[in-house]
Write a protein that holds these residues in place. Structure first.
Motif, mmCIF file in Angstrom:
data_model
loop_
_atom_site.group_PDB
_atom_site.id
_atom_site.type_symbol
_atom_site.label_atom_id
_atom_site.label_comp_id
_atom_site.label_asym_id
_atom_site.label_seq_id
_atom_site.Cartn_x
_atom_site.Cartn_y
_atom_site.Cartn_z
ATOM 1 N N GLY A 98 18.709 -22.827 12.208
ATOM 2 C CA GLY A 98 18.615 -21.753 13.179
ATOM 3 C C GLY A 98 17.437 -20.843 12.870
ATOM 4 N N LEU A 99 17.474 -19.621 13.390
ATOM 5 C CA LEU A 99 16.367 -18.687 13.232
ATOM 6 C C LEU A 99 16.040 -18.443 11.762
ATOM 7 C CD1 LEU A 99 14.419 -16.604 14.579
ATOM 8 C CD2 LEU A 99 16.278 -14.947 14.368
ATOM 9 N N VAL A 100 17.046 -18.097 10.966
ATOM 10 C CA VAL A 100 16.817 -17.781 9.556
ATOM 11 C C VAL A 100 16.341 -19.010 8.794
ATOM 12 C CG1 VAL A 100 17.921 -17.020 7.416
ATOM 13 C CG2 VAL A 100 18.437 -15.849 9.567
ATOM 14 N N GLY A 101 17.000 -20.151 9.005
ATOM 15 C CA GLY A 101 16.615 -21.358 8.299
ATOM 16 C C GLY A 101 15.189 -21.781 8.597
ATOM 17 N N CYS A 102 14.796 -21.719 9.860
ATOM 18 C CA CYS A 102 13.438 -22.144 10.228
ATOM 19 C C CYS A 102 12.382 -21.178 9.717
ATOM 20 C CB CYS A 102 13.337 -22.296 11.751
ATOM 21 S SG CYS A 102 14.177 -23.759 12.386
ATOM 22 N N GLU A 103 12.668 -19.880 9.771
ATOM 23 C CA GLU A 103 11.683 -18.920 9.270
ATOM 24 C C GLU A 103 11.475 -19.080 7.774
ATOM 25 O OE1 GLU A 103 11.853 -15.316 12.546
ATOM 26 O OE2 GLU A 103 12.757 -14.981 10.576
ATOM 27 N N VAL B 18 9.868 -15.665 16.936
ATOM 28 C CA VAL B 18 10.279 -16.390 15.739
ATOM 29 C C VAL B 18 9.080 -16.499 14.797
ATOM 30 C CG1 VAL B 18 11.310 -18.523 14.856
ATOM 31 C CG2 VAL B 18 11.917 -17.697 17.148
ATOM 32 N N LYS B 19 9.293 -16.177 13.522
ATOM 33 C CA LYS B 19 8.210 -16.174 12.543
ATOM 34 C C LYS B 19 8.028 -17.581 11.951
ATOM 35 C CE LYS B 19 9.948 -12.722 10.202
ATOM 36 N NZ LYS B 19 11.107 -12.466 11.114
ATOM 37 N N THR B 20 7.460 -18.457 12.773
ATOM 38 C CA THR B 20 7.103 -19.811 12.328
ATOM 39 C C THR B 20 5.627 -20.021 12.661
ATOM 40 O OG1 THR B 20 7.975 -20.615 14.453
ATOM 41 C CG2 THR B 20 9.404 -20.843 12.509
ATOM 42 N N PRO B 21 4.714 -19.516 11.826
ATOM 43 C CA PRO B 21 3.285 -19.635 12.133
ATOM 44 C C PRO B 21 2.801 -21.066 12.336
ATOM 45 C CG PRO B 21 3.650 -18.071 10.341
ATOM 46 C CD PRO B 21 4.965 -18.734 10.614
#
Length: 386
Positions: free
Chosen positions: A156-161, A322-325
């Motif tokens: 989810g959001l936390v895991g991917c970031e 989402v913070k996934t650069p």
């Protein structure tokens, strides 16, 4: 002098409310009680620090002592409130009875860990939900004195970031989740698959469509056995399987609570007179939006209410960044399941329109170069809480 205000919780909600009160010129005595160190920091920075190799002290804007001095409050750190008594307007902290004039519950949300952790592995499994958690995980990485093999459970959001951040910091990341694609609550599957492919291209190993069967010691490593029998090993495991509102104090005090959090109206008032709730723990008029902008809007509205001007909170159509650069992602998830997702674009530059039965836009998701459309589409989407 006004009756003292007590705030339980020193995250972005609790300290944010205190800042708003002081910005309004409210001089009312405030006591801030927190179970952690009480440092003032931006929680979103927790999932950007490992790529930058930031020590925990670099994330804190000011210490609890500085918060107390600069914002004129009593700050009690590493203090656990045992019970709340709304009838007597007091808290019980061990043997201590602490009276309050008004109370704000800003206790946030806690990581949900849906499996048992073997005692032998307790020091190798982590969740990161506050600065103290970041300190612990940072120390574990430093103790290895080499790039770590980190297994992240949850996409989810936390895991991917954190996957993006740790990989950018030079660590070997494995991502484990039962869903078929990352960010299942924010993205329709084609956009999630695009993010997954970018993660793989960056060197991550993805174990998607498979849940975790068990954890076990594997020599000096942590062994993870998946539902299909496949196994992998890691130095450390980061559990990112969702958050649950910390509403136990409210429930035990007899306040109205649901799985979505403490039930409050648009004035952030709970079912008990003189008690408000704010932030991730609060379900506002049926909506619990665990994102920064709703939290900030709630803090501003509640500060005005506590200052004597009753103010309802409103939420705009605020997309989540989402913070996934590795692949920029922006999403405004619809409140109800859409009748359809209409997807446009090529490669990793995708737009997904969430539409209802009448083909009206009720949400959207963007990846890659298409994130530049976030303002345009947000203006065309109904507000979250108008």
């Amino acid at each position: 002098m006004s009756a003292p205000l007590t705030i339980i919780g020193s995250g972005m909600a609790g300290i944010g409310l205190l800042k708003q009160l002081r910005a309004l010129g409210v001089e009312r005595p405030v006591t801030l009680i927190t179970g952690d160190s009480g440092d003032d920091y931006s929680k979103p920075l927790l999932s950007t620090g490992f790529a930058k190799r930031l020590a925990p002290e670099k994330l804190a804007a000011r210490s609890a002592l500085e918060v107390a001095a600069q914002l004129g409050a009593v700050v009690r750190t590493h203090t656990r409130v045992g019970t709340v008594d709304p009838q007597e307007h007091c808290l019980h902290i061990g043997e201590e009875r602490l009276a309050y004039g008004e109370l704000v519950l800003a206790t946030g949300a806690a990581p949900a860990v849906p499996f048992a952790i073997p005692e032998a592995l307790a020091g190798r499994l982590f969740t990161i939900n506050d600065l103290d958690d970041y300190r612990a995980f940072h120390a574990a990485l430093e103790a290895l004195a080499r790039p770590a093999r980190v297994a992240i459970i949850g996409a989810g959001l936390v895991g991917c970031e954190f996957a993006n951040d740790l990989a950018a910091g030079g660590h070997a990341v494995s991502l484990v989740a039962p869903e078929q694609a990352p960010l299942p609550r924010l993205l329709p599957e084609p956009l999630g698959r695009a993010l997954g492919e970018v993660f793989r291209d960056a060197g991550m190993t993805l174990y998607l469509g498979r849940g975790l069967e068990r954890l076990e010691p594997a020599g000096g490593d942590v062994g993870l056995v998946l539902e299909d029998g496949q196994g992998l090993e890691a130095d450390l495991v980061l559990v990112a399987t969702g958050l649950r509102p910390r509403s136990e104090l409210a429930r035990e005090a007899g306040l109205e609570v649901s799985e979505a959090g403490i039930q409050v109206d648009r004035y952030l008032a709970t079912s008990a007179p003189g008690v408000h709730a704010l932030g991730d723990v609060a379900c506002v008029a049926g909506i619990n939006a665990m994102y920064v902008q709703p939290l900030q809007a709630s803090a501003k509205a509640l500060a005005r209410t506590l200052a004597g001007t009753p103010t309802q909170v409103s939420y705009g159509a605020w997309p989540v960044l989402v913070k996934t650069p590795l692949l920029p992602v922006v999403a405004l998830p619809p409140l109800q399941a859409p009748a359809r997702w209409r997807i446009e674009g090529d490669g990793t530059d995708l737009v997904a329109f969430a539409e209802d039965q009448d083909e009206r836009l009720i949400g959207f998701a963007l990846t890659g170069a298409c994130v530049k459309r976030k303002v345009e589409l947000a203006r065309a989407t109904p507000p979250l809480l108008g």
